[in-house]
Design an enzyme around this catalytic site. Structure first.
Site, short mmCIF file in Angstrom:
data_model
loop_
_atom_site.label_atom_id
_atom_site.label_comp_id
_atom_site.label_asym_id
_atom_site.label_seq_id
_atom_site.Cartn_x
_atom_site.Cartn_y
_atom_site.Cartn_z
N HIS A 53 54.03 -62.89 -33.48
CA HIS A 53 55.11 -63.06 -32.51
C HIS A 53 55.32 -61.80 -31.68
O HIS A 53 56.10 -60.92 -32.04
CB HIS A 53 56.41 -63.44 -33.24
CG HIS A 53 57.48 -63.96 -32.33
ND1 HIS A 53 58.26 -65.04 -32.64
CD2 HIS A 53 57.89 -63.56 -31.11
CE1 HIS A 53 59.11 -65.28 -31.67
NE2 HIS A 53 58.92 -64.39 -30.72
N HIS A 55 55.71 -60.30 -27.41
CA HIS A 55 55.85 -60.56 -25.98
C HIS A 55 55.23 -59.38 -25.25
O HIS A 55 55.89 -58.35 -25.07
CB HIS A 55 57.33 -60.69 -25.60
CG HIS A 55 58.07 -61.80 -26.29
ND1 HIS A 55 58.28 -63.02 -25.70
CD2 HIS A 55 58.64 -61.89 -27.51
CE1 HIS A 55 58.96 -63.82 -26.52
NE2 HIS A 55 59.20 -63.15 -27.64
N PHE A 56 53.95 -59.50 -24.87
CA PHE A 56 53.28 -58.39 -24.19
C PHE A 56 53.51 -58.42 -22.67
O PHE A 56 52.99 -57.56 -21.95
CB PHE A 56 51.80 -58.33 -24.56
CG PHE A 56 51.53 -57.66 -25.89
CD1 PHE A 56 52.55 -57.06 -26.62
CD2 PHE A 56 50.24 -57.59 -26.40
CE1 PHE A 56 52.30 -56.42 -27.84
CE2 PHE A 56 49.96 -56.95 -27.61
CZ PHE A 56 50.99 -56.37 -28.33
N ASN A 87 56.82 -66.75 -22.43
CA ASN A 87 57.84 -66.51 -21.40
C ASN A 87 57.46 -65.39 -20.44
O ASN A 87 58.21 -64.43 -20.24
CB ASN A 87 59.22 -66.26 -22.03
CG ASN A 87 59.22 -65.11 -23.02
OD1 ASN A 87 58.18 -64.71 -23.53
ND2 ASN A 87 60.39 -64.56 -23.29
N GLU A 137 56.64 -69.75 -28.65
CA GLU A 137 57.80 -70.23 -29.31
C GLU A 137 58.48 -71.26 -28.42
O GLU A 137 58.67 -71.04 -27.23
CB GLU A 137 58.77 -69.07 -29.65
CG GLU A 137 59.32 -68.31 -28.45
CD GLU A 137 60.21 -67.15 -28.86
OE1 GLU A 137 61.32 -67.35 -29.38
OE2 GLU A 137 59.72 -65.99 -28.67
N HIS A 171 61.97 -71.25 -31.79
CA HIS A 171 63.15 -70.37 -31.69
C HIS A 171 64.34 -71.27 -31.99
O HIS A 171 64.76 -72.07 -31.15
CB HIS A 171 63.25 -69.77 -30.28
CG HIS A 171 64.45 -68.89 -30.09
ND1 HIS A 171 64.38 -67.57 -29.68
CD2 HIS A 171 65.78 -69.12 -30.27
CE1 HIS A 171 65.58 -67.05 -29.61
NE2 HIS A 171 66.47 -67.98 -29.96
N HIS A 230 61.35 -65.91 -36.12
CA HIS A 230 62.46 -64.96 -36.31
C HIS A 230 63.73 -65.54 -36.96
O HIS A 230 64.80 -65.47 -36.37
CB HIS A 230 62.80 -64.23 -35.01
CG HIS A 230 62.94 -65.08 -33.77
ND1 HIS A 230 63.67 -66.24 -33.72
CD2 HIS A 230 62.44 -64.90 -32.51
CE1 HIS A 230 63.62 -66.74 -32.49
NE2 HIS A 230 62.87 -65.94 -31.75
N ASP A 298 58.54 -60.14 -33.11
CA ASP A 298 59.25 -60.53 -31.88
C ASP A 298 59.33 -59.31 -30.95
O ASP A 298 60.36 -59.07 -30.32
CB ASP A 298 60.64 -61.08 -32.20
CG ASP A 298 61.27 -61.80 -31.01
OD1 ASP A 298 60.56 -62.05 -30.02
OD2 ASP A 298 62.47 -62.10 -31.08
N HIS A 302 61.97 -54.06 -23.28
CA HIS A 302 62.64 -53.97 -21.99
C HIS A 302 62.82 -52.49 -21.69
O HIS A 302 62.92 -51.67 -22.63
CB HIS A 302 64.02 -54.64 -22.04
CG HIS A 302 63.98 -56.10 -22.37
ND1 HIS A 302 63.58 -57.06 -21.46
CD2 HIS A 302 64.28 -56.78 -23.50
CE1 HIS A 302 63.66 -58.27 -22.01
NE2 HIS A 302 64.07 -58.13 -23.27
#
Ligand SMILES: NC(=O)N[C@@H](CC(=O)O)C(=O)O
Ligand SMILES: [Zn+2]
Ligand SMILES: [Zn+2]
Length: 429
Positions: A53, A55-56, A87, A137, A171, A230, A298, A302
Site C-alpha cells: 500500500h 502512493h508514489f 488516486n 484501494e 478503504h 489500513h 499507506d 504531501h
C-alpha cells in the site's frame, strides 16, 4: 554469489547462494571457485519487504513524490516490492490510466505492482485487460483524490474482480457515521499548531467496523477476495477476521495515537485518522499475536507547504515506506514483537495473500530480494536522513533499525550509502 553467516528470523545462522537473481541454496554452503562472498557477520537477513500500500503519486503529483524518489526511499528501508494506489492524475481507472502509470513506474529501482481503481466513470473492460496487482484501494469514503464510491458500484466492481480472480483492497470508512459537528466552527492554528484531534473525532472509530462489515458482506455475495486496507481499530480488525477477509495495519496506527496530535497537528492528519492510545495498544496486540496479517505503510507523502495549512485545508496522509521495517525491528529489539512476526507481516504474508510465490521468503527458488540488518545499530529516525521527496516523517525522533544493504533479485539496490543502477519490474508481468 554467497552470503555467508546470515542469521535468519528463526535464529538459524545460514549461508545463502544467489545465482541469476535467485536464491539457489540455503544452509551450510562451502564456497565454490571464484564465487564472490558477502560476509553477513551473523547480522539479521530478512526477505525484502513487500509494501502492498503506497502512493508514489506519479503521474500527476510529482511535486510530492516520483517513482524514482519513492522507490529509493523504499529500498533504503528494506522494501523491495510495492503496490501503488490508483488516486493519481490520471486515475488508474482505465487501461489508458494503467498504461500512463506503467510508463512512469519503469523508473522504479524496486519491483512493483499497479492497482486499478474504481470511480463512477471507470472503464472496467480495458482496466481488467491489464495485469492488475489488485483492485483498490476501493474508497468506501472520500480520501485524498475524492474517489469515494457508493454501495452499488462497490458491489458490481467486487463482482467483476471476483470473476477475474483479482483481489479487492478496501478503504473501509462509512461517511454516514462521521461526526460533522466535530469539524464545524473555528478550529484554529495551521500546520503543527492545528487542533488535529478534531479529525479523529470527525472520522469516528465506529465508522470503520461498519464499513468493514459491509465490505466482507459484499465479498461473501460476490466471491471476491477482500483485503481491508489500513485498519485502524481493533473492532475493524475483528470484523475483517470474522468475515473471512485479510487485513493490514499501518505503522502510524501502531506507533502513534491521538496523544501525539498536539505535536503533529496537520502532519498527523490522515484517513483513517489516529485513534486513542487504548485502541493503538489493542492494534499492537493483534499484530503481535497474529490476528493482523500484514503491515503496509499507506505511504502518502504531501509537501510541508501543503501540510502547513489549517486542519481543513491540509491534505490527509503521511509518508512511511522507509521507516516501516526499521520501526518494527526497533519494537522487536525492545521485545515487543518476535523477528518471525516481523518477517511474516512485511514479507511472507503479503506474498501469500497477493499470490507472489517468488517473493517474501529466503528459500531455494525465490527471488534474491534481501535486506541485512544489524540489530545493535538502532538509530534515531530523522526526516533529513530519509529519501522521500516530501522531506519529513511523523516518526521524527523514534528509534529504528535501518538496513545495512538491500538487494533486488541479486543486485545491490542500496548499499547503505548509495543507490545502485537497478531496474524494477512489474511483478504481474
Ligand atoms: N491515507 C490518507 O490519508 N491519504 C491517502 C489516501 C488514502 O489512503 O486514503 C493519500 O493518497 O494521500
Ligand atoms: Zn485509504
Ligand atoms: Zn492509501
Amino acid at each position: 554469489m554467497r552470503i555467508a553467516n546470515a542469521t535468519v528470523a528463526d535464529g538459524r545462522v545460514v549461508d545463502v547462494r544467489v545465482e541469476d537473481g535467485r536464491i539457489t541454496a540455503v544452509g551450510d554452503l562451502d564456497p565454490v571457485a571464484d564465487e564472490a562472498t558477502i560476509d553477513a557477520d551473523e547480522n539479521l537477513l530478512l526477505p525484502g519487504a513487500i509494501d502492498v500500500h503506497v502512493h508514489f503519486r506519479e503521474p500527476g503529483f510529482e511535486h510530492k513524490e516520483t517513482w524514482e524518489t519513492g522507490s529509493q526511499s523504499a529500498a533504503a528501508g528494506g522494501v523491495t516490492t510495492v503496490a501503488d494506489q490508483p488516486n493519481t492524475d490520471p486515475t488508474t481507472t482505465s487501461g489508458e490510466g494503467f498504461d500512463a502509470k506503467a510508463e512512469r513506474a519503469a523508473k522504479s529501482c524496486i519491483d512493483y505492482g499497479i492497482n486499478g481503481g474504481v470511480t463512477p466513470d471507470w472503464d472496467p473492460e480495458s482496466l481488467f485487460d491489464r495485469p492488475l496487482f489488485a483492485l483498490g484501494e476501493v474508497f468506501l469514503a472520500d480520501s485524498t483524490g475524492d474517489m469515494g464510491i457508493d454501495a452499488d458500484l462497490f458491489e458490481s466492481a467486487a463482482k467483476r474482480a471476483g470473476e477475474a480472480g483479482v483481489p479487492v483492497t478496501v478503504h473501509a470508512e462509512d461517511a454516514d457515521l462521521f461526526d460533522d459537528a466535530a469539524i464545524e466552527g473555528d478550529l484554529g492554528g495551521i500546520g503543527r499548531d492545528a487542533d488535529a484531534d478534531a479529525w479523529s473525532a470527525y472520522r469516528r472509530a465506529e465508522a470503520e467496523a461498519a464499513a468493514v462489515e459491509r465490505a466482507v458482506g459484499v465479498g461473501g455475495e460476490t466471491g471476491a477476495q477482500i483485503h481491508i486496507a489500513h485498519t485502524s481499530t481493533p473492532e475493524g480488525v475483528d470484523a475483517a477476521r470474522d468475515g473471512g477477509a485479510t487485513c493490514e495495519v499501518t505503522p502510524h496506527h501502531l506507533f502513534l495515537s491521538r496523544d501525539d496530535l498536539s505535536d503533529l497537528g496537520t502532519y498527523g492528519r490522515m484517513n483513517p485518522p489516529l485513534r486513542s492510545e487504548e485502541r493503538r495498544e489493542a492494534m499492537f496486540e493483534r499484530l503481535a499475536d497474529g490476528r493482523i496479517d500484514v503491515v503496509a505503510t499507506d505511504h502518502a507523502p504531501h509537501t510541508t507547504d501543503e501540510k502547513d495549512q489549517s486542519l481543513l485545508d491540509a491534505p490527509s496522509g503521511v509518508p512511511g515506506v522507509e521507516t516501516m521495517v526499521p520501526l518494527l525491528l526497533g519494537a522487536a529489539v525492545d521485545g515487543d514483537l518476535s523477528l518471525e512476526r516481523v518477517r511474516d507481516v512485511v514479507a511472507t504474508n503479503p506474498a501469500d495473500i497477493f499470490d507472489l510465490p517468488q517473493k517474501g521468503r529466503i528459500e531455494a527458488g525465490a527471488d534474491a530480494d534481501l535486506a541485512l540488518y544489524d540489530l545493535d545499530a538502532a538509530r534515531e529516525i530523522r526526516g533529513d536522513d530519509l529519501h522521500s521527496k516530501c522531506g519529513w516523517t511523523p516518526f521524527e525522533g523514534f528509534t529504528g533499525v535501518f538496513p545495512e544493504w538491500t538487494m533486488l533479485r541479486g543486485e545491490m539496490v542500496w548499499d547503505g550509502e548509495e543507490f545502485g543502477d537497478v531496474t524494477g519490474e512489474n511483478v504481474r508481468e
